[in-house]
Scaffold this motif. Structure first.
Motif, PDB file in Angstrom:
ATOM      1  N   SER A 490      37.978  37.612  34.743  1.00  0.00           N
ATOM      2  CA  SER A 490      38.095  38.609  35.805  1.00  0.00           C
ATOM      3  C   SER A 490      38.314  37.950  37.165  1.00  0.00           C
ATOM      4  CB  SER A 490      36.838  39.487  35.842  1.00  0.00           C
ATOM      5  OG  SER A 490      36.729  40.248  34.660  1.00  0.00           O
ATOM      6  N   ARG A 491      37.615  36.858  37.416  1.00  0.00           N
ATOM      7  CA  ARG A 491      37.800  36.144  38.685  1.00  0.00           C
ATOM      8  C   ARG A 491      39.187  35.509  38.762  1.00  0.00           C
ATOM      9  NH1 ARG A 491      32.291  35.959  37.831  1.00  0.00           N
ATOM     10  NH2 ARG A 491      31.036  36.345  39.712  1.00  0.00           N
ATOM     11  N   LEU A 492      39.705  35.092  37.616  1.00  0.00           N
ATOM     12  CA  LEU A 492      41.059  34.530  37.605  1.00  0.00           C
ATOM     13  C   LEU A 492      42.094  35.596  37.955  1.00  0.00           C
ATOM     14  CD1 LEU A 492      40.899  32.149  34.514  1.00  0.00           C
ATOM     15  CD2 LEU A 492      41.420  31.489  36.873  1.00  0.00           C
ATOM     16  N   LYS A 493      41.846  36.825  37.539  1.00  0.00           N
ATOM     17  CA  LYS A 493      42.751  37.902  37.926  1.00  0.00           C
ATOM     18  C   LYS A 493      42.722  38.098  39.446  1.00  0.00           C
ATOM     19  CE  LYS A 493      43.830  40.984  34.133  1.00  0.00           C
ATOM     20  NZ  LYS A 493      43.948  42.400  33.744  1.00  0.00           N
ATOM     21  N   LEU A 494      41.535  38.036  40.015  1.00  0.00           N
ATOM     22  CA  LEU A 494      41.411  38.184  41.462  1.00  0.00           C
ATOM     23  C   LEU A 494      42.120  37.029  42.174  1.00  0.00           C
ATOM     24  CD1 LEU A 494      40.280  39.619  43.940  1.00  0.00           C
ATOM     25  CD2 LEU A 494      38.128  38.374  43.605  1.00  0.00           C
ATOM     26  N   TYR A 499      46.806  34.871  45.225  1.00  0.00           N
ATOM     27  CA  TYR A 499      47.966  33.969  45.274  1.00  0.00           C
ATOM     28  C   TYR A 499      49.257  34.754  45.475  1.00  0.00           C
ATOM     29  CZ  TYR A 499      51.788  31.064  43.614  1.00  0.00           C
ATOM     30  OH  TYR A 499      52.991  30.403  43.500  1.00  0.00           O
ATOM     31  N   CYS A 500      49.375  35.882  44.750  1.00  0.00           N
ATOM     32  CA  CYS A 500      50.617  36.659  44.804  1.00  0.00           C
ATOM     33  C   CYS A 500      50.842  37.321  46.161  1.00  0.00           C
ATOM     34  CB  CYS A 500      50.629  37.708  43.687  1.00  0.00           C
ATOM     35  SG  CYS A 500      50.869  36.996  42.039  1.00  0.00           S
ATOM     36  N   VAL A 501      49.769  37.565  46.936  1.00  0.00           N
ATOM     37  CA  VAL A 501      49.954  38.138  48.276  1.00  0.00           C
ATOM     38  C   VAL A 501      49.972  37.041  49.342  1.00  0.00           C
ATOM     39  CG1 VAL A 501      48.962  40.368  47.674  1.00  0.00           C
ATOM     40  CG2 VAL A 501      47.467  38.564  48.577  1.00  0.00           C
ATOM     41  N   GLY A 502      49.962  35.787  48.907  1.00  0.00           N
ATOM     42  CA  GLY A 502      50.070  34.677  49.841  1.00  0.00           C
ATOM     43  C   GLY A 502      48.769  34.228  50.459  1.00  0.00           C
ATOM     44  N   ASN A 503      47.649  34.737  49.984  1.00  0.00           N
ATOM     45  CA  ASN A 503      46.344  34.331  50.528  1.00  0.00           C
ATOM     46  C   ASN A 503      45.823  33.136  49.719  1.00  0.00           C
ATOM     47  OD1 ASN A 503      43.802  34.104  51.623  1.00  0.00           O
ATOM     48  ND2 ASN A 503      43.369  36.313  51.579  1.00  0.00           N
ATOM     49  N   ALA A 504      46.457  32.002  49.938  1.00  0.00           N
ATOM     50  CA  ALA A 504      46.157  30.809  49.147  1.00  0.00           C
ATOM     51  C   ALA A 504      44.754  30.277  49.400  1.00  0.00           C
ATOM     52  CB  ALA A 504      47.189  29.725  49.425  1.00  0.00           C
ATOM     53  N   GLU A 505      44.265  30.406  50.643  1.00  0.00           N
ATOM     54  CA  GLU A 505      42.928  29.914  50.965  1.00  0.00           C
ATOM     55  C   GLU A 505      41.871  30.639  50.137  1.00  0.00           C
ATOM     56  OE1 GLU A 505      41.775  27.550  52.688  1.00  0.00           O
ATOM     57  OE2 GLU A 505      43.306  26.901  54.113  1.00  0.00           O
ATOM     58  N   ARG A 506      41.967  31.964  50.079  1.00  0.00           N
ATOM     59  CA  ARG A 506      40.985  32.741  49.302  1.00  0.00           C
ATOM     60  C   ARG A 506      41.125  32.431  47.821  1.00  0.00           C
ATOM     61  NH1 ARG A 506      39.313  38.844  49.132  1.00  0.00           N
ATOM     62  NH2 ARG A 506      37.517  38.626  47.759  1.00  0.00           N
ATOM     63  N   ALA A 507      42.363  32.321  47.346  1.00  0.00           N
ATOM     64  CA  ALA A 507      42.591  31.994  45.935  1.00  0.00           C
ATOM     65  C   ALA A 507      41.950  30.657  45.585  1.00  0.00           C
ATOM     66  CB  ALA A 507      44.093  31.959  45.638  1.00  0.00           C
ATOM     67  N   ALA A 508      42.109  29.676  46.482  1.00  0.00           N
ATOM     68  CA  ALA A 508      41.548  28.340  46.225  1.00  0.00           C
ATOM     69  C   ALA A 508      40.028  28.383  46.158  1.00  0.00           C
ATOM     70  CB  ALA A 508      42.005  27.367  47.316  1.00  0.00           C
ATOM     71  N   LEU A 509      39.394  29.176  47.025  1.00  0.00           N
ATOM     72  CA  LEU A 509      37.935  29.294  47.003  1.00  0.00           C
ATOM     73  C   LEU A 509      37.445  29.913  45.696  1.00  0.00           C
ATOM     74  CD1 LEU A 509      37.190  30.469  50.669  1.00  0.00           C
ATOM     75  CD2 LEU A 509      36.483  28.305  49.603  1.00  0.00           C
ATOM     76  N   ILE A 510      38.132  30.965  45.259  1.00  0.00           N
ATOM     77  CA  ILE A 510      37.752  31.635  44.001  1.00  0.00           C
ATOM     78  C   ILE A 510      37.899  30.667  42.836  1.00  0.00           C
ATOM     79  CG2 ILE A 510      38.327  33.504  42.409  1.00  0.00           C
ATOM     80  CD1 ILE A 510      39.364  35.059  44.909  1.00  0.00           C
TER      81      ILE A 510
END
Length: 694
Positions: A490-494, A499-510
């Motif tokens: 589920s966290r990988l989906k988030l 990533y798909c909306v360009g929020n790489a920083e948040r994706a990296a933290l998750i």
């Protein structure tokens, strides 16, 4: 009972200890039963949430706790078709459902019946019915053949009333029976409910409970009958399960020993390789023995004597070719079961075991019971024998149970088109079950809801991204409700959405948080898209034996599944998996292959792939290369990957982005070797070659 030699007590005690060691103890028996009841509840709720009126019952040894790892018992499942009903007489007729009248006469063998087709809108018989599944009898009644229940599941063969899936390496044999429910207990079985027991077993309370259970008819006729195609077997399996749940541990051990003896000495090298004496006959014999002996007899120090009596009773049944069903005494389980030649062969084998002095136990290799017993009796040295410790047996059993529960959770998403309307309807249904349900149903709903919430949130996010490339609070709320479904999916989906909306920083933290929680030596990847061999990790086994179903949150990683509606939440490299099939490939799909229209990937490879992509956006070349190395490593070393070919396709595309076309082609060829058909690797190979030659 027989006269008991002095050494019987000593052997009985050691034998009971051996059975404890291999998992035949009250703790493991209860764990098996709870797991079976939970999974059947989850399966039933899943069917209902998908609009199917089917109740699932897990029956047989696995649900009773009367098995061991070495016995490799079949998985027996009964699916009750709730939108049909069988009545005993016209007074039970109710409108609205397909309805059938049970007919028992002098021509139907005990334990069997005929089914007359009635009108659903009026208490009248159907007079005209066409098709191969119906027949007109001599009295003008329309009878339904037992062939009307067609089980066409891929890879399963019809065996009597069931669809059979043979055992394969790492997988149990499966018997799936489809049945119709009876509105009341059949007349032939009602006498048992009111019969007074000499030794107070079954108790009045047990019979009261048994009376409240459903009876069924299943589509199989008597072997001894010429009209087997028109006959239906009456099943009181839920009442029998009630009896099994009320056995003490000595009686359970006795039953398991009977099955081991049967498998080792009796049902070997028979004609046609058939098991003429079934475990159900052994169970029935045990019931009769318990009912005819005082409860004080059934003690662990007397287990050898009890076993002797059961084998002696089985021998008498065989000698007389008469093994009466415990509930319907007129139903002879041995009627027409074997020829005179086979009977003689079986009697000869049984005669070598009676009287049973315990020596034959030394020859039982199942669960290494014979060796274990000899070690307990100081007859051989334990040092020279590779015998698993009791704790290891416990861990093996409990990890298998948790693995099965985890796969059952994933079934909630297997059926359906993955649309928002479908998913929301499922959640609404589960909410109703939770509010009205018992503790078992509440637990089932708690496990089933989170993956659905994640998919709903992801689907809404996909719609948001398509419209304005943002993610709404509503989508985040739904995803948050499903984050604890397991360790990662589920966290990988988030993270994928971010990533798909360009929020790489948040994706990296998750992704960093997921990697911290994902313990490689403990966490088990779980996939139910198709049969995947499961290799047990000792860390997973250890924790599964310490905790219940709550361990799913901490030691299980489901595969990550994106429906086509979620395509905007999927990196373009993974989107290819949604279009993996050519027109020719579609011809090579089975009816359980709907997952191939989705993008499905194992959690750990997807974690490293997303880290590779997000670190690229964040311009962190060192971390990007580390993620690429880990992606290659997990593909090579993780034995439990269900979608290794997809992971290889992702690795290949990373290699292309690294300008390593030769390595990319090697990945795609390896992927194609794993799955020749319905594999996006074909497209990747064509593209890669085209780019290389341009």
């Amino acid at each position: 009972m027989f006269h008991t030699p002095d050494y019987y007590h000593s052997i009985s005690k050691r034998l009971s200890e051996v059975l404890d060691d291999i998992g035949v103890n009250e703790n493991i028996v209860m764990k098996r039963r709870r797991a079976a009841l939970l999974t059947e509840t989850m399966d039933t709720i899943t069917y209902r949430a998908n609009g199917e009126q089917l109740t699932v019952y897990n029956l047989g040894s696995l649900s009773e706790g009367t098995t061991t790892l070495g016995l490799k018992s079949d998985l027996d499942i009964l699916g009750c078709v709730d939108n049909s009903i069988v009545i005993q007489d016209w007074s039970e007729w109710t409108p609205g459902k397909p309805i059938y009248l049970m007919i028992q006469n002098e021509k139907t063998p005990p334990g069997y019946c005929l089914l007359q087709v009635l009108r659903p809108g009026a208490p009248l018989p159907v007079t005209v019915e066409t098709g191969n599944d119906f027949v007109n009898d001599t009295q003008g009644r329309i009878l339904m053949k037992n062939t009307v229940i067609k089980i066409t599941m891929l890879g399963r063969q019809r065996q009597g009333p069931s669809a059979a899936s043979p055992a394969q390496p790492g997988f149990r044999a499966l018997d799936l029976v489809v049945a119709y429910p009876c509105k009341s207990w059949p007349q032939s079985a009602r006498a048992w409910l009111h019969q007074q027991e000499v030794n107070t077993w079954p108790t009045a309370e047990m019979k009261r409970y048994a009376k409240s259970t459903k009876c069924f008819v299943v589509g199989v006729g008597s072997r001894a009958s010429e009209n087997a195609a028109f006959q239906w077997r009456i099943s009181t399996s839920l009442a029998e399960r009630c009896l099994m749940f009320n056995l003490n541990i000595t009686q359970i051990k006795c039953y398991i020993l009977m099955k081991m003896i049967l498998k080792t000495y009796i049902n070997v090298e028979n004609l046609d390789h058939e098991s003429y004496i079934s475990s159900f006959m052994c169970k029935t014999v045990l019931f009769h023995c318990i009912a005819s002996n005082p409860s004080c007899v059934w003690k662990e120090c007397n287990i050898l004597n009890c076993l002797n009596y059961c084998l002696f009773t089985l021998n008498n049944c065989l000698l007389n070719e008469h093994c009466p069903h415990f509930i319907d005494h007129e139903n002879n389980l041995m009627a027409g079961k074997f020829s005179t030649e086979v009977k003689q062969q079986l009697l000869e084998r049984l005669s070598t075991l009676i009287p049973f002095d315990g020596i034959s136990l030394f020859g039982i290799q199942i669960d290494k019971l014979g060796e274990r017993l000899q070690i307990k009796l100081n007859m051989i040295n334990e040092v020279h024998h590779d015998i698993p410790l009791p704790d290891e047996c416990t861990m093996d059993v409990t990890s298998s149970l948790l693995h099965n529960i985890a796969k059952t959770v994933l079934n909630i998403e297997k059926i359906g088109d993955g649309s928002l309307e479908t998913l929301l309807q499922k959640v609404i249904q589960l909410k109703r079950y939770y509010r009205a349900g018992d503790m078992l149903e509440k637990t089932a709903c708690r496990l089933l809801v989170p993956p659905l919430c994640t998919s709903i949130g992801s689907l809404i996010a996909s719609q948001n991204i398509q419209i304005n490339n943002t993610v709404s609070p509503q989508a985040i709320t739904w995803i948050a409700a499903g984050l604890d479904s397991d360790v990662a999916s589920s966290r990988l989906k988030l993270a994928s959405i971010m990533y798909c909306v360009g929020n790489a920083e948040r994706a990296a933290l998750i992704l960093s948080h997921i990697e911290e929680q994902y313990e490689i030596e403990v966490t088990a990847p779980i996939c139910c898209c198709y049969n995947v061999m499961f290799y047990l990790k000792r860390g997973f086994a250890r924790l599964s034996s310490q905790y219940g179903v709550e361990a799913l949150k901490y030691i299980v990683a489901f595969c990550v599944k994106f429906f086509t509606w979620e395509i905007n939440c999927v990196p373009h490299e993974l989107q290819y998996e949604m279009f993996r099939s050519t027109q020719e490939d579609l011809l090579h799909r089975g009816e359980d292959d709907d997952w191939m229209d989705c993008a499905v990937v194992d959690s750990l490879p997807y974690l490293y792939f997303l880290q590779y992509k997000t670190n690229s956006l964040l311009q962190r070349p060192d971390e990007q290369q580390q993620a690429l190395t880990k992606l290659g490593w997990v593909i090579r070393t993780e034995r439990n990957l269900g979608h290794r070919e997809t992971a290889l396709n992702l690795l290949g595309q990373c290699m292309e982005q690294e300008n390593r076309p030769a390595d990319a082609l090697q990945c795609y060829m390896s992927s194609l070797h794993l799955r020749e058909r319905n594999n996006a690797a074909r497209f990747h190979i064509c593209r890669c070659l085209a780019n290389t030659n341009s």
